[in-house]
Design a protein around this motif. Structure first.
Motif, mmCIF file in Angstrom:
data_model
loop_
_atom_site.group_PDB
_atom_site.id
_atom_site.type_symbol
_atom_site.label_atom_id
_atom_site.label_comp_id
_atom_site.label_asym_id
_atom_site.label_seq_id
_atom_site.Cartn_x
_atom_site.Cartn_y
_atom_site.Cartn_z
ATOM 1 N N SER A 14 1.819 -6.267 4.100
ATOM 2 C CA SER A 14 1.598 -6.840 2.772
ATOM 3 C C SER A 14 2.688 -7.844 2.421
ATOM 4 O O SER A 14 2.477 -8.729 1.600
ATOM 5 N N ARG A 15 3.836 -7.721 3.069
ATOM 6 C CA ARG A 15 4.914 -8.700 2.863
ATOM 7 C C ARG A 15 4.761 -9.904 3.794
ATOM 8 O O ARG A 15 5.063 -11.022 3.418
ATOM 9 N N ASP A 16 4.305 -9.631 5.031
ATOM 10 C CA ASP A 16 4.156 -10.693 6.031
ATOM 11 C C ASP A 16 3.024 -10.306 6.973
ATOM 12 O O ASP A 16 3.221 -9.528 7.906
ATOM 13 N N GLY A 17 1.842 -10.837 6.716
ATOM 14 C CA GLY A 17 0.664 -10.515 7.509
ATOM 15 C C GLY A 17 0.728 -10.991 8.948
ATOM 16 O O GLY A 17 -0.098 -10.595 9.764
ATOM 17 N N ARG A 18 1.721 -11.828 9.286
ATOM 18 C CA ARG A 18 1.862 -12.334 10.654
ATOM 19 C C ARG A 18 3.032 -11.687 11.389
ATOM 20 O O ARG A 18 3.403 -12.131 12.473
ATOM 21 N N MET A 19 3.606 -10.632 10.814
ATOM 22 C CA MET A 19 4.743 -9.980 11.450
ATOM 23 C C MET A 19 4.319 -9.427 12.819
ATOM 24 O O MET A 19 3.308 -8.737 12.930
ATOM 25 N N ASN A 41 -6.637 0.935 14.378
ATOM 26 C CA ASN A 41 -7.329 2.022 13.685
ATOM 27 C C ASN A 41 -7.520 1.692 12.202
ATOM 28 O O ASN A 41 -8.594 1.919 11.635
ATOM 29 N N LEU A 42 -6.480 1.155 11.569
ATOM 30 C CA LEU A 42 -6.579 0.779 10.157
ATOM 31 C C LEU A 42 -7.650 -0.294 9.950
ATOM 32 O O LEU A 42 -8.420 -0.245 8.994
ATOM 33 N N LYS A 43 -7.714 -1.265 10.847
ATOM 34 C CA LYS A 43 -8.723 -2.331 10.746
ATOM 35 C C LYS A 43 -10.130 -1.788 10.991
ATOM 36 O O LYS A 43 -11.057 -2.092 10.253
ATOM 37 N N GLU A 44 -10.277 -0.990 12.046
ATOM 38 C CA GLU A 44 -11.605 -0.460 12.401
ATOM 39 C C GLU A 44 -12.174 0.430 11.303
ATOM 40 O O GLU A 44 -13.394 0.516 11.138
ATOM 41 N N ASN A 45 -11.315 1.092 10.554
ATOM 42 C CA ASN A 45 -11.753 1.981 9.483
ATOM 43 C C ASN A 45 -11.766 1.296 8.121
ATOM 44 O O ASN A 45 -11.831 1.964 7.082
ATOM 45 N N ASP A 46 -11.705 -0.029 8.130
ATOM 46 C CA ASP A 46 -11.761 -0.839 6.902
ATOM 47 C C ASP A 46 -10.722 -0.442 5.866
ATOM 48 O O ASP A 46 -10.968 -0.509 4.661
ATOM 49 N N MET A 47 -9.553 -0.034 6.343
ATOM 50 C CA MET A 47 -8.460 0.292 5.435
ATOM 51 C C MET A 47 -7.613 -0.940 5.145
ATOM 52 O O MET A 47 -6.973 -1.007 4.100
ATOM 53 N N ILE A 48 -7.620 -1.900 6.067
ATOM 54 C CA ILE A 48 -6.903 -3.152 5.855
ATOM 55 C C ILE A 48 -7.720 -4.320 6.396
ATOM 56 O O ILE A 48 -8.549 -4.154 7.290
ATOM 57 N N SER A 49 -7.462 -5.472 5.842
ATOM 58 C CA SER A 49 -7.924 -6.752 6.364
ATOM 59 C C SER A 49 -6.722 -7.673 6.268
ATOM 60 O O SER A 49 -6.077 -7.740 5.229
ATOM 61 N N VAL A 50 -6.438 -8.347 7.332
ATOM 62 C CA VAL A 50 -5.311 -9.274 7.336
ATOM 63 C C VAL A 50 -5.892 -10.680 7.299
ATOM 64 O O VAL A 50 -6.600 -11.087 8.211
ATOM 65 N N VAL A 51 -5.615 -11.390 6.187
ATOM 66 C CA VAL A 51 -6.162 -12.729 5.988
ATOM 67 C C VAL A 51 -5.070 -13.633 5.437
ATOM 68 O O VAL A 51 -4.075 -13.167 4.887
ATOM 69 N N GLY A 52 -5.285 -14.916 5.563
ATOM 70 C CA GLY A 52 -4.392 -15.879 4.929
ATOM 71 C C GLY A 52 -4.760 -15.990 3.458
ATOM 72 O O GLY A 52 -5.922 -16.169 3.116
ATOM 73 N N THR A 142 0.152 -10.104 -6.698
ATOM 74 C CA THR A 142 0.636 -9.462 -5.487
ATOM 75 C C THR A 142 -0.495 -8.813 -4.707
ATOM 76 O O THR A 142 -1.550 -8.519 -5.270
ATOM 77 N N PHE A 143 -0.263 -8.608 -3.446
ATOM 78 C CA PHE A 143 -1.209 -7.914 -2.602
ATOM 79 C C PHE A 143 -0.580 -6.646 -2.040
ATOM 80 O O PHE A 143 -1.108 -6.046 -1.129
ATOM 81 N N SER A 144 0.535 -6.255 -2.606
ATOM 82 C CA SER A 144 1.216 -5.046 -2.193
ATOM 83 C C SER A 144 0.811 -3.917 -3.126
ATOM 84 O O SER A 144 0.876 -4.053 -4.349
ATOM 85 N N TYR A 145 0.396 -2.793 -2.561
ATOM 86 C CA TYR A 145 -0.025 -1.653 -3.355
ATOM 87 C C TYR A 145 0.958 -0.500 -3.287
ATOM 88 O O TYR A 145 0.669 0.602 -3.700
#
Length: 146
Positions: A14-19, A41-52, A142-145
């Motif tokens: 959430s701080r740096d999606g390209r880390m 696993n987080l992506k496959e379970n739709d818990m996160i999406s990393v986008v610009g 913000t996008f940080s939860y």
């Protein structure tokens, strides 16, 4: 359930999606392979999406507005679908209270906002009332939860 490692990965992204995974692994005290597996696993379970995330002002979209819409319950789905197709609309949510829908729009100038409200929203007969709130200045976005 998310554990401490999953939450750590989410917080770093959430701080740096390209880390890089290697950097996350170093900060979290695990292997790069572990971070990669947890990320997948987080992506496959739709818990996160990393986008610009784009700053709308950089695209010339200088006017932001929150618009509350009063809609009869039986028309909600139809109205949500119509509004979701509008390019100006960034966010649509069902809410409690006097206004059942809340949308956020970004446009280039006030005339474009006026046109959106008068013509696009005005053409949707099921909308009983509109409450327009123009955003004057954004203090936090913000996008940080965590």
């Amino acid at each position: 359930m998310l554990d401490e490692l999953d939450l750590g990965i989410i917080q770093l992204l959430s701080r740096d999606g390209r880390m890089p995974f290697s950097e996350m692994a170093g900060q979290l005290g695990v292997t790069e392979k572990t971070v990669r597996a947890r990320y997948n696993n987080l992506k496959e379970n739709d818990m996160i999406s990393v986008v610009g995330v784009v700053n709308p002002i950089s695209l010339g979209l200088k006017i932001g507005a929150i618009i509350q819409l009063r809609v009869e319950h039986r028309h909600l789905q139809n109205v949500m679908e119509q509004i979701s197709r509008c390019r100006e609309v960034r966010y649509v949510t069902l809410t409690s209270g006097d206004y059942q829908l809340l949308i956020q729009v970004h446009v280039r100038h006030h005339e474009e906002l006026t046109d959106f409200v008068k013509h696009k929203l005005g053409s949707i007969e099921e909308i009983a009332k509109v409450n327009l709130i123009v955003q004057l200045e954004v203090y936090k976005n913000t996008f940080s939860y965590m």
